[in-house]
Scaffold this motif. Structure first.
Motif, PDB file in Angstrom:
ATOM      1  N   VAL A 138       0.843  -1.202   0.000  1.00 18.14           N
ATOM      2  CA  VAL A 138       0.000   0.000   0.000  1.00 18.14           C
ATOM      3  C   VAL A 138       0.876   1.249   0.000  1.00 18.14           C
ATOM      4  O   VAL A 138       1.874   1.332   0.726  1.00 18.14           O
ATOM      5  CB  VAL A 138      -0.937   0.002   1.230  1.00 18.14           C
ATOM      6  CG1 VAL A 138      -1.676   1.336   1.357  1.00 18.14           C
ATOM      7  CG2 VAL A 138      -1.930  -1.153   1.141  1.00 18.14           C
ATOM      8  N   ARG A 139       0.517   2.214  -0.806  1.00 19.71           N
ATOM      9  CA  ARG A 139       1.227   3.485  -0.873  1.00 19.71           C
ATOM     10  C   ARG A 139       0.258   4.619  -0.570  1.00 19.71           C
ATOM     11  O   ARG A 139      -0.933   4.513  -0.839  1.00 19.71           O
ATOM     12  CB  ARG A 139       1.867   3.681  -2.252  1.00 19.71           C
ATOM     13  CG  ARG A 139       2.899   2.619  -2.585  1.00 19.71           C
ATOM     14  CD  ARG A 139       3.360   2.719  -4.034  1.00 19.71           C
ATOM     15  NE  ARG A 139       4.087   3.934  -4.296  1.00 19.71           N
ATOM     16  CZ  ARG A 139       5.392   4.112  -4.072  1.00 19.71           C
ATOM     17  NH1 ARG A 139       6.105   3.119  -3.563  1.00 19.71           N
ATOM     18  NH2 ARG A 139       5.989   5.247  -4.349  1.00 19.71           N
ATOM     19  N   GLU A 140       0.810   5.700  -0.019  1.00 17.08           N
ATOM     20  CA  GLU A 140      -0.032   6.810   0.435  1.00 17.08           C
ATOM     21  C   GLU A 140       0.684   8.130   0.178  1.00 17.08           C
ATOM     22  O   GLU A 140       1.905   8.232   0.347  1.00 17.08           O
ATOM     23  CB  GLU A 140      -0.295   6.630   1.935  1.00 17.08           C
ATOM     24  CG  GLU A 140      -1.325   7.545   2.542  1.00 17.08           C
ATOM     25  CD  GLU A 140      -1.571   7.204   4.005  1.00 17.08           C
ATOM     26  OE1 GLU A 140      -2.568   7.727   4.547  1.00 17.08           O
ATOM     27  OE2 GLU A 140      -0.799   6.447   4.612  1.00 17.08           O
ATOM     28  N   ASP A 141      -0.069   9.128  -0.257  1.00 16.78           N
ATOM     29  CA  ASP A 141       0.487  10.466  -0.420  1.00 16.78           C
ATOM     30  C   ASP A 141       0.707  11.080   0.958  1.00 16.78           C
ATOM     31  O   ASP A 141      -0.237  11.182   1.762  1.00 16.78           O
ATOM     32  CB  ASP A 141      -0.466  11.353  -1.221  1.00 16.78           C
ATOM     33  CG  ASP A 141      -0.566  10.930  -2.673  1.00 16.78           C
ATOM     34  OD1 ASP A 141       0.439  10.438  -3.221  1.00 16.78           O
ATOM     35  OD2 ASP A 141      -1.656  11.071  -3.255  1.00 16.78           O
ATOM     36  N   VAL A 142       1.923  11.478   1.248  1.00 18.34           N
ATOM     37  CA  VAL A 142       2.227  12.032   2.563  1.00 18.34           C
ATOM     38  C   VAL A 142       3.199  13.201   2.420  1.00 18.34           C
ATOM     39  O   VAL A 142       3.900  13.336   1.426  1.00 18.34           O
ATOM     40  CB  VAL A 142       2.862  10.980   3.508  1.00 18.34           C
ATOM     41  CG1 VAL A 142       1.938   9.800   3.716  1.00 18.34           C
ATOM     42  CG2 VAL A 142       4.212  10.511   2.979  1.00 18.34           C
ATOM     43  N   ASP A 143       3.215  14.032   3.443  1.00 13.23           N
ATOM     44  CA  ASP A 143       4.324  14.958   3.613  1.00 13.23           C
ATOM     45  C   ASP A 143       4.865  14.745   5.027  1.00 13.23           C
ATOM     46  O   ASP A 143       4.331  13.944   5.791  1.00 13.23           O
ATOM     47  CB  ASP A 143       3.920  16.414   3.358  1.00 13.23           C
ATOM     48  CG  ASP A 143       2.797  16.879   4.275  1.00 13.23           C
ATOM     49  OD1 ASP A 143       2.735  16.435   5.448  1.00 13.23           O
ATOM     50  OD2 ASP A 143       1.973  17.704   3.833  1.00 13.23           O
ATOM     51  N   HIS A 144       5.920  15.430   5.362  1.00 15.79           N
ATOM     52  CA  HIS A 144       6.590  15.179   6.639  1.00 15.79           C
ATOM     53  C   HIS A 144       5.661  15.380   7.823  1.00 15.79           C
ATOM     54  O   HIS A 144       5.736  14.673   8.827  1.00 15.79           O
ATOM     55  CB  HIS A 144       7.817  16.081   6.782  1.00 15.79           C
ATOM     56  CG  HIS A 144       8.624  15.817   8.011  1.00 15.79           C
ATOM     57  ND1 HIS A 144       9.415  14.693   8.151  1.00 15.79           N
ATOM     58  CD2 HIS A 144       8.745  16.520   9.179  1.00 15.79           C
ATOM     59  CE1 HIS A 144       9.991  14.707   9.334  1.00 15.79           C
ATOM     60  NE2 HIS A 144       9.612  15.810   9.988  1.00 15.79           N
ATOM     61  N   ALA A 145       4.719  16.324   7.713  1.00 16.61           N
ATOM     62  CA  ALA A 145       3.810  16.625   8.813  1.00 16.61           C
ATOM     63  C   ALA A 145       2.857  15.472   9.106  1.00 16.61           C
ATOM     64  O   ALA A 145       2.274  15.400  10.186  1.00 16.61           O
ATOM     65  CB  ALA A 145       3.019  17.894   8.502  1.00 16.61           C
ATOM     66  N   ASP A 146       2.667  14.571   8.126  1.00 13.32           N
ATOM     67  CA  ASP A 146       1.764  13.430   8.334  1.00 13.32           C
ATOM     68  C   ASP A 146       2.404  12.334   9.187  1.00 13.32           C
ATOM     69  O   ASP A 146       1.692  11.468   9.703  1.00 13.32           O
ATOM     70  CB  ASP A 146       1.368  12.816   6.988  1.00 13.32           C
ATOM     71  CG  ASP A 146       0.580  13.776   6.122  1.00 13.32           C
ATOM     72  OD1 ASP A 146      -0.266  14.499   6.674  1.00 13.32           O
ATOM     73  OD2 ASP A 146       0.807  13.803   4.904  1.00 13.32           O
ATOM     74  N   LEU A 147       3.715  12.363   9.331  1.00 11.09           N
ATOM     75  CA  LEU A 147       4.424  11.284  10.017  1.00 11.09           C
ATOM     76  C   LEU A 147       4.611  11.657  11.481  1.00 11.09           C
ATOM     77  O   LEU A 147       5.617  12.240  11.880  1.00 11.09           O
ATOM     78  CB  LEU A 147       5.767  11.018   9.328  1.00 11.09           C
ATOM     79  CG  LEU A 147       5.651  10.591   7.861  1.00 11.09           C
ATOM     80  CD1 LEU A 147       7.024  10.383   7.249  1.00 11.09           C
ATOM     81  CD2 LEU A 147       4.801   9.330   7.724  1.00 11.09           C
ATOM     82  N   VAL A 148       3.621  11.310  12.269  1.00  6.85           N
ATOM     83  CA  VAL A 148       3.607  11.644  13.700  1.00  6.85           C
ATOM     84  C   VAL A 148       3.209  10.403  14.490  1.00  6.85           C
ATOM     85  O   VAL A 148       2.580   9.486  13.959  1.00  6.85           O
ATOM     86  CB  VAL A 148       2.611  12.798  13.987  1.00  6.85           C
ATOM     87  CG1 VAL A 148       3.073  14.074  13.314  1.00  6.85           C
ATOM     88  CG2 VAL A 148       1.209  12.425  13.548  1.00  6.85           C
ATOM     89  N   PRO A 149       3.563  10.347  15.782  1.00  9.16           N
ATOM     90  CA  PRO A 149       3.133   9.209  16.599  1.00  9.16           C
ATOM     91  C   PRO A 149       1.609   9.111  16.663  1.00  9.16           C
ATOM     92  O   PRO A 149       0.906  10.121  16.699  1.00  9.16           O
ATOM     93  CB  PRO A 149       3.723   9.526  17.975  1.00  9.16           C
ATOM     94  CG  PRO A 149       4.885  10.439  17.700  1.00  9.16           C
ATOM     95  CD  PRO A 149       4.460  11.261  16.524  1.00  9.16           C
ATOM     96  N   VAL A 150       1.111   7.879  16.658  1.00  6.36           N
ATOM     97  CA  VAL A 150      -0.320   7.606  16.783  1.00  6.36           C
ATOM     98  C   VAL A 150      -0.561   6.958  18.142  1.00  6.36           C
ATOM     99  O   VAL A 150       0.046   5.936  18.446  1.00  6.36           O
ATOM    100  CB  VAL A 150      -0.814   6.683  15.654  1.00  6.36           C
ATOM    101  CG1 VAL A 150      -2.269   6.262  15.894  1.00  6.36           C
ATOM    102  CG2 VAL A 150      -0.666   7.362  14.295  1.00  6.36           C
ATOM    103  N   PRO A 151      -1.429   7.508  18.978  1.00  4.08           N
ATOM    104  CA  PRO A 151      -1.646   6.933  20.304  1.00  4.08           C
ATOM    105  C   PRO A 151      -2.200   5.512  20.234  1.00  4.08           C
ATOM    106  O   PRO A 151      -3.021   5.194  19.364  1.00  4.08           O
ATOM    107  CB  PRO A 151      -2.674   7.878  20.941  1.00  4.08           C
ATOM    108  CG  PRO A 151      -2.611   9.134  20.132  1.00  4.08           C
ATOM    109  CD  PRO A 151      -2.230   8.724  18.751  1.00  4.08           C
ATOM    110  N   LEU A 152      -1.744   4.662  21.134  1.00  3.39           N
ATOM    111  CA  LEU A 152      -2.322   3.333  21.244  1.00  3.39           C
ATOM    112  C   LEU A 152      -3.738   3.443  21.797  1.00  3.39           C
ATOM    113  O   LEU A 152      -4.029   4.292  22.642  1.00  3.39           O
ATOM    114  CB  LEU A 152      -1.479   2.443  22.153  1.00  3.39           C
ATOM    115  CG  LEU A 152      -0.001   2.247  21.776  1.00  3.39           C
ATOM    116  CD1 LEU A 152       0.639   1.214  22.696  1.00  3.39           C
ATOM    117  CD2 LEU A 152       0.151   1.841  20.321  1.00  3.39           C
ATOM    118  N   GLY A 153      -4.626   2.580  21.325  1.00  2.00           N
ATOM    119  CA  GLY A 153      -5.993   2.569  21.831  1.00  2.00           C
ATOM    120  C   GLY A 153      -6.897   3.593  21.206  1.00  2.00           C
ATOM    121  O   GLY A 153      -8.004   3.812  21.705  1.00  2.00           O
ATOM    122  N   LYS A 154      -6.470   4.217  20.106  1.00  2.00           N
ATOM    123  CA  LYS A 154      -7.296   5.219  19.426  1.00  2.00           C
ATOM    124  C   LYS A 154      -7.613   4.730  18.014  1.00  2.00           C
ATOM    125  O   LYS A 154      -6.727   4.607  17.165  1.00  2.00           O
ATOM    126  CB  LYS A 154      -6.579   6.569  19.355  1.00  2.00           C
ATOM    127  CG  LYS A 154      -6.346   7.208  20.717  1.00  2.00           C
ATOM    128  CD  LYS A 154      -7.658   7.557  21.402  1.00  2.00           C
ATOM    129  CE  LYS A 154      -7.438   8.252  22.731  1.00  2.00           C
ATOM    130  NZ  LYS A 154      -8.720   8.553  23.424  1.00  2.00           N
TER     131      LYS A 154
END
Length: 327
Positions: free
Chosen positions: A177-193
Motif C-alpha cells: 500500500v502506498r499513500e500520499d504524505v508529507d513530513h507533517a503526516d508522520l507523527v506518533p499515533v496513540p495506542l488505543g485510538k
C-alpha cells in the motif's frame, strides 16, 4: 506530494527512533541482509552494536531482549514469519508482559515485537499465513495492526516509545500500500485510538488490517444505496470502545470484518461487547476465516478460507435488510 509505501513507513519509523534515542536497537535473524527491507542500510548507519544478527534461536533472543529492556535499553525484535510469534508466545505473554506486575511496578519491559509480514499470502502454506493478533490481545499484550503507511509509521513509533511490551503486526496484504504524505503526516499515533476512514449513517463496518481497504472499497461500491461508516481500531488491544460506541450510536447497525479464525477471534469479542453494551437495532454480523481454519499448501484451497469483499458486502446488506431498512 511524495508517496510512502507501507514497508518504507516501517523502515523510516524504526530509523527515526534509532536516530532519536540511542537506547533503541534492533535484533533478529538476517538483519544484515534486510530480507524484509525494514532494516535496509541499518548496519552501515548504526553499526553492529545496534543492529544485532541473532542465531536461529527465537526463544533465546526474545528473552535476551527482555533482559536488555530491564537493563535500560529499548529493543525492537523483528520476526519474519508469523508462526515465530507463536514460538515465542510464552516469552512475550508470560514473561515480558507480566514483569511490571511481578516486580511490584519497579521494572518495565519496553520491547517492541515487529512482524512486518503477518497474515495470508497465497501458497505460503499452513505455518506461514497465520494472523495471531487475537491471541496476544486475549493475553493483555498491547497489540497494533496498522492498515496504512502513516498509521504504520505512527504506531510503530509509539510502540517503541512505550514502556510496556508491544506487538506490531504489518499485514502482508498491506505491505504494498502506498499513500500520499508529507513530513507533517508522520507523527506518533496513540495506542488505543481507532480511526474512522469513511463516515456513514446506515451501518458501522469494523475492519482490521488489510480488510480496512476491502471495507473502504465495499463502502464505495454501496455508496449510491447504503451509507457505510468504516471503523479501523488500529490498536487491537487496547480497543477503542468509546469511538465504536459513538459510531454505532449513529448507525445502530454493526458488521465486523476480521482476518482471524471465527471461533474466539477479535470479531467475536467485538460482537459480544456490542451486544452487551451498544444500542443495536438488529443482531450484528461478522466476516472472518472459518472455525479452526488451517491454511494449506494449495493456493486455490488457501484462498477459499480468506474473508472476501463479496462476503463483507453481503453482511452489510443483511443487517440492513433485517432491520427493515428501505422497506
Amino acid at each position: 506530494m511524495p508517496k510512502l509505501s507501507y514497508l518504507k513507513a516501517l523502515h523510516r519509523a524504526l530509523r527515526d527512533e534509532m536516530d532519536r534515542d540511542e537506547s533503541v536497537f534492533v535484533l533478529g535473524e538476517d538483519m544484515n541482509f534486510a530480507l524484509t527491507n525494514t532494516t535496509s542500510g541499518f548496519l552501515d548507519r548504526f553499526g553492529a552494536d545496534r543492529v544485532l544478527e541473532m542465531p536461529l534461536s527465537e526463544q533465546g533472543f526474545t528473552n535476551f531482549a527482555t533482559g536488555a529492556a530491564l537493563a535500560g535499553r529499548r529493543p525492537v525484535v523483528e520476526f519474519q514469519i508469523p508462526f515465530l510469534l507463536l514460538l515465542v508466545f510464552e516469552q512475550i505473554t508470560n514473561q515480558a508482559n507480566k514483569f511490571l506486575l511481578m516486580s511490584g511496578g519497579q521494572r518495565s519491559v519496553p520491547v517492541t515485537y515487529l512482524m512486518p509480514a503477518g497474515g495470508h499470502r497465497p501458497g505460503w502454506g499452513a505455518q506461514h499465513s497465520d494472523q495471531p493478533y487475537s491471541l496476544f490481545a486475549h493475553m493483555g499484550v498491547k497489540t497494533v495492526l496498522p492498515a496504512t503507511p502513516t498509521d504504520a509509521y505512527g504506531l510503530l513509533t509509539t510502540a517503541i516509545r512505550d514502556d510496556d511490551p508491544v506487538v506490531v503486526i504489518g499485514p502482508l496484504a498491506c505491505l504494498g500500500v502506498r499513500e500520499d504524505v508529507d513530513h507533517a503526516d508522520l507523527v506518533p499515533v496513540p495506542l488505543g485510538k481507532g480511526r474512522i476512514h469513511r463516515a456513514g449513517t446506515d451501518v458501522t463496518l469494523v475492519a482490521t488490517g488489510h480488510l480496512v481497504h476491502e471495507a473502504i472499497a465495499v463502502a464505495d461500491d454501496l455508496a449510491g444505496d447504503i451509507s457505510v461508516e468504516v471503523f479501523d481500531p488500529r490498536t487491537v488491544y487496547p480497543f477503542d470502545w468509546d469511538l465504536l460506541a459513538e459510531s454505532v450510536g449513529r448507525t445502530g447497525r454493526l458488521v465486523v470484518a476480521d482476518d482471524t479464525n471465527r471461533f474466539s477471534g477479535l470479531g467475536a469479542e467485538v460482537l459480544a461487547t456490542a451486544a452487551e453494551e451498544l444500542p443495536l437495532r438488529v443482531p450484528p454480523k461478522r466476516v472472518s476465516r472459518p472455525d479452526g481454519a488451517v491454511v494449506g499448501a494449495a493456493p486455490e484451497l488457501d484462498a477459499v478460507l480468506q474473508p472476501t469483499r463479496e462476503q463483507i458486502a453481503d453482511a452489510v446488506r443483511s443487517v440492513l435488510k433485517e432491520s427493515g431498512w428501505g422497506a
